[in-house]
Design a protein around this motif. Structure first.
Motif, mmCIF file in Angstrom:
data_model
loop_
_atom_site.group_PDB
_atom_site.id
_atom_site.type_symbol
_atom_site.label_atom_id
_atom_site.label_comp_id
_atom_site.label_asym_id
_atom_site.label_seq_id
_atom_site.Cartn_x
_atom_site.Cartn_y
_atom_site.Cartn_z
ATOM 1 N N TYR A 43 11.567 4.245 -4.478
ATOM 2 C CA TYR A 43 10.242 4.795 -4.740
ATOM 3 C C TYR A 43 9.382 4.631 -3.493
ATOM 4 O O TYR A 43 9.241 3.526 -2.963
ATOM 5 C CB TYR A 43 9.575 4.075 -5.925
ATOM 6 C CG TYR A 43 8.128 4.469 -6.117
ATOM 7 C CD1 TYR A 43 7.789 5.665 -6.739
ATOM 8 C CD2 TYR A 43 7.096 3.656 -5.649
ATOM 9 C CE1 TYR A 43 6.464 6.047 -6.896
ATOM 10 C CE2 TYR A 43 5.770 4.028 -5.800
ATOM 11 C CZ TYR A 43 5.462 5.221 -6.426
ATOM 12 O OH TYR A 43 4.146 5.591 -6.570
ATOM 13 N N SER A 44 8.864 5.732 -2.989
ATOM 14 C CA SER A 44 7.926 5.741 -1.855
ATOM 15 C C SER A 44 8.439 4.912 -0.672
ATOM 16 O O SER A 44 7.731 4.056 -0.142
ATOM 17 C CB SER A 44 6.545 5.250 -2.306
ATOM 18 O OG SER A 44 5.545 5.697 -1.434
ATOM 19 N N GLU A 47 6.323 4.876 2.499
ATOM 20 C CA GLU A 47 5.166 3.985 2.415
ATOM 21 C C GLU A 47 5.574 2.556 2.766
ATOM 22 O O GLU A 47 4.887 1.874 3.538
ATOM 23 C CB GLU A 47 4.575 4.046 1.006
ATOM 24 C CG GLU A 47 3.297 3.257 0.831
ATOM 25 C CD GLU A 47 2.662 3.498 -0.527
ATOM 26 O OE1 GLU A 47 1.948 2.587 -0.997
ATOM 27 O OE2 GLU A 47 2.874 4.576 -1.117
ATOM 28 N N ASN A 137 2.476 8.263 -17.258
ATOM 29 C CA ASN A 137 2.295 7.661 -15.942
ATOM 30 C C ASN A 137 1.650 6.297 -16.133
ATOM 31 O O ASN A 137 0.430 6.173 -16.180
ATOM 32 C CB ASN A 137 1.421 8.568 -15.071
ATOM 33 C CG ASN A 137 1.165 7.973 -13.693
ATOM 34 O OD1 ASN A 137 1.778 6.971 -13.309
ATOM 35 N ND2 ASN A 137 0.261 8.584 -12.946
ATOM 36 N N ASP A 140 -1.156 4.906 -13.932
ATOM 37 C CA ASP A 140 -2.455 5.572 -13.940
ATOM 38 C C ASP A 140 -3.431 4.899 -14.895
ATOM 39 O O ASP A 140 -4.380 5.513 -15.362
ATOM 40 C CB ASP A 140 -2.271 7.048 -14.334
ATOM 41 C CG ASP A 140 -3.493 7.885 -14.010
ATOM 42 O OD1 ASP A 140 -4.176 7.576 -13.019
ATOM 43 O OD2 ASP A 140 -3.772 8.848 -14.753
ATOM 44 N N ASP A 180 -4.072 -0.110 -4.662
ATOM 45 C CA ASP A 180 -3.776 1.097 -5.446
ATOM 46 C C ASP A 180 -4.229 0.817 -6.871
ATOM 47 O O ASP A 180 -3.469 0.297 -7.686
ATOM 48 C CB ASP A 180 -2.281 1.407 -5.380
ATOM 49 C CG ASP A 180 -1.917 2.686 -6.126
ATOM 50 O OD1 ASP A 180 -2.785 3.245 -6.823
ATOM 51 O OD2 ASP A 180 -0.759 3.132 -6.030
ATOM 52 N N GLN A 182 -6.321 3.075 -9.003
ATOM 53 C CA GLN A 182 -6.797 4.212 -9.799
ATOM 54 C C GLN A 182 -8.305 4.423 -9.731
ATOM 55 O O GLN A 182 -8.997 4.425 -10.746
ATOM 56 C CB GLN A 182 -6.347 4.046 -11.242
ATOM 57 C CG GLN A 182 -4.871 3.741 -11.404
ATOM 58 C CD GLN A 182 -4.002 4.690 -10.586
ATOM 59 O OE1 GLN A 182 -4.110 5.898 -10.742
ATOM 60 N NE2 GLN A 182 -3.169 4.156 -9.720
ATOM 61 N N GLU A 206 -5.157 3.756 -1.672
ATOM 62 C CA GLU A 206 -5.052 5.089 -2.250
ATOM 63 C C GLU A 206 -6.433 5.745 -2.241
ATOM 64 O O GLU A 206 -7.449 5.094 -2.496
ATOM 65 C CB GLU A 206 -4.514 5.008 -3.681
ATOM 66 C CG GLU A 206 -4.238 6.382 -4.292
ATOM 67 C CD GLU A 206 -3.620 6.280 -5.670
ATOM 68 O OE1 GLU A 206 -2.549 6.891 -5.879
ATOM 69 O OE2 GLU A 206 -4.196 5.610 -6.542
ATOM 70 N N ASP A 208 -7.104 9.361 -3.714
ATOM 71 C CA ASP A 208 -6.696 10.664 -4.244
ATOM 72 C C ASP A 208 -7.697 11.272 -5.212
ATOM 73 O O ASP A 208 -7.372 12.206 -5.950
ATOM 74 C CB ASP A 208 -5.317 10.555 -4.901
ATOM 75 C CG ASP A 208 -5.301 9.633 -6.113
ATOM 76 O OD1 ASP A 208 -6.327 8.969 -6.372
ATOM 77 O OD2 ASP A 208 -4.270 9.577 -6.810
ATOM 78 N N ILE A 234 6.661 10.608 -2.808
ATOM 79 C CA ILE A 234 7.108 9.611 -3.782
ATOM 80 C C ILE A 234 8.616 9.420 -3.682
ATOM 81 O O ILE A 234 9.123 8.302 -3.766
ATOM 82 C CB ILE A 234 6.685 10.025 -5.203
ATOM 83 C CG1 ILE A 234 5.162 9.878 -5.350
ATOM 84 C CG2 ILE A 234 7.407 9.194 -6.259
ATOM 85 C CD1 ILE A 234 4.641 10.303 -6.704
ATOM 86 N N SER A 253 1.746 10.909 -2.296
ATOM 87 C CA SER A 253 0.566 10.080 -2.539
ATOM 88 C C SER A 253 -0.469 10.426 -1.473
ATOM 89 O O SER A 253 -0.125 10.905 -0.386
ATOM 90 C CB SER A 253 0.933 8.597 -2.447
ATOM 91 O OG SER A 253 1.924 8.258 -3.387
ATOM 92 N N ASN A 255 -3.083 8.526 0.661
ATOM 93 C CA ASN A 255 -3.507 7.192 1.055
ATOM 94 C C ASN A 255 -4.224 7.219 2.400
ATOM 95 O O ASN A 255 -4.126 8.190 3.152
ATOM 96 C CB ASN A 255 -2.296 6.255 1.152
ATOM 97 C CG ASN A 255 -1.538 6.148 -0.160
ATOM 98 O OD1 ASN A 255 -2.123 6.259 -1.238
ATOM 99 N ND2 ASN A 255 -0.237 5.943 -0.080
#
Length: 283
Positions: A43-44, A47, A137, A140, A180, A182, A206, A208, A234, A253, A255
């Motif tokens: 995953y990522s 990053e 998700n 989130d 990160d 949200q 993050e 976004d 991702i 993502s 960032n």
């Protein structure tokens, strides 16, 4: 291949993945992190690679919003090789439990794990408990200051601390802070102004939500940081399991990497944030 007895011992909503960076317990219905690990073995990764390149020897890294540790595990392992330490914060209790399990599965010991949130001030907050039996998700989930008016919602109370309070008695220098949370990134940074001024860490957060971006970027700029956009996928095309990505799975993502102006870092391959009014989603 896992022994059948071990496979059968796993709850129906979880899978154990032997991925690029180790063993991971993952939630099957987690739309992004869990399914990325299960189908691609990672995953990522881009990053993680960027963050690892910015880690300093004998320094600590903070990860605020660590989720199940998909980035935390390889980051902690990398830090262990250079005398570093990782602090992880994750307020969702179920997700935090899996984070702890993943650290144990990989024999990671140079970590401090806390199942709390971080914000602008010390106190408590709430989050709505996801239904982990349904596709969603789970990364989130955001913290709110009070209970909603919906009496049927499954809201959980959690402790909220601040960066400054958490690091008040810490002697190891802080080299990097990753956030990160949200849309609550600014709150976390405001609760860490003394830490930022004392340690002058690299910041990676993050960003976004366009309507929150300008205030966030203005705050970081006011503390004499240079900022760069980083949009890591991702999942990469050359993922660990060789999974063939569909068009809907090519997600990035949004960032920001922020470095102290006085330290003269040379940042290659990233676009400088030149105007705090601009955002990748509004161009």
């Amino acid at each position: 291949m896992l022994p059948e007895t071990l496979t059968n011992a796993l709850p129906d909503d979880k899978a154990l993945v032997a991925g690029r960076f180790g063993l991971f317990l993952a939630l099957i219905n987690d739309q992004f992190i869990g399914r990325s690990l299960i189908f691609t073995g990672e995953y990522s990764s881009d990053e993680f690679q960027l963050l690892a390149s910015l880690c300093l020897r004998d320094h600590a890294v903070l990860e605020v919003g660590a989720n199940i540790g998909a980035i935390s595990v390889p980051l902690a392992r990398y830090l262990n090789g250079i005398g570093g330490k990782l602090y992880c914060y994750e307020p969702q209790q179920t997700i935090f439990n899996i984070l702890c399990a993943n650290m144990a599965l990989n024999g990671i010991e140079n970590v401090v794990l806390k199942g709390i949130g971080l914000g602008e001030k010390f106190g408590s907050s709430f989050y709505e408990l996801p239904d982990y039996g349904k596709l969603g998700n789970y990364g989130d989930v955001c913290l709110t200051e009070g209970l909603s008016e919906n009496m049927d919602s499954r809201e959980i109370k959690t402790l909220v601390s601040t960066l400054d309070k958490e690091l008040m008695d810490e002697s190891i220098p802080i080299g990097l802070i990753k956030i990160d949370v949200q849309g609550m990134e600014l709150n976390v940074l405001k609760g860490g102004e003394k830490t930022i001024e004392k340690h002058r860490p690299i910041l990676y957060f993050e960003n976004d939500i366009p309507e929150k971006s300008m205030a966030l970027l203005d705050f970081v700029k006011s503390h004499d940081y240079e900022m760069y956009w980083h949009l890591p996928p991702i999942v990469t095309e050359n993922n660990y399991f060789g999974y063939d990505l569909g068009d809907s799975e090519r997600i990035v993502s949004i960032n920001v990497l922020a470095v102290p102006s006085e330290k003269k870092y040379k940042i290659n391959g990233l676009s400088r944030v030149l105007d705090e009014h601009d955002h990748p989603l509004t161009k």
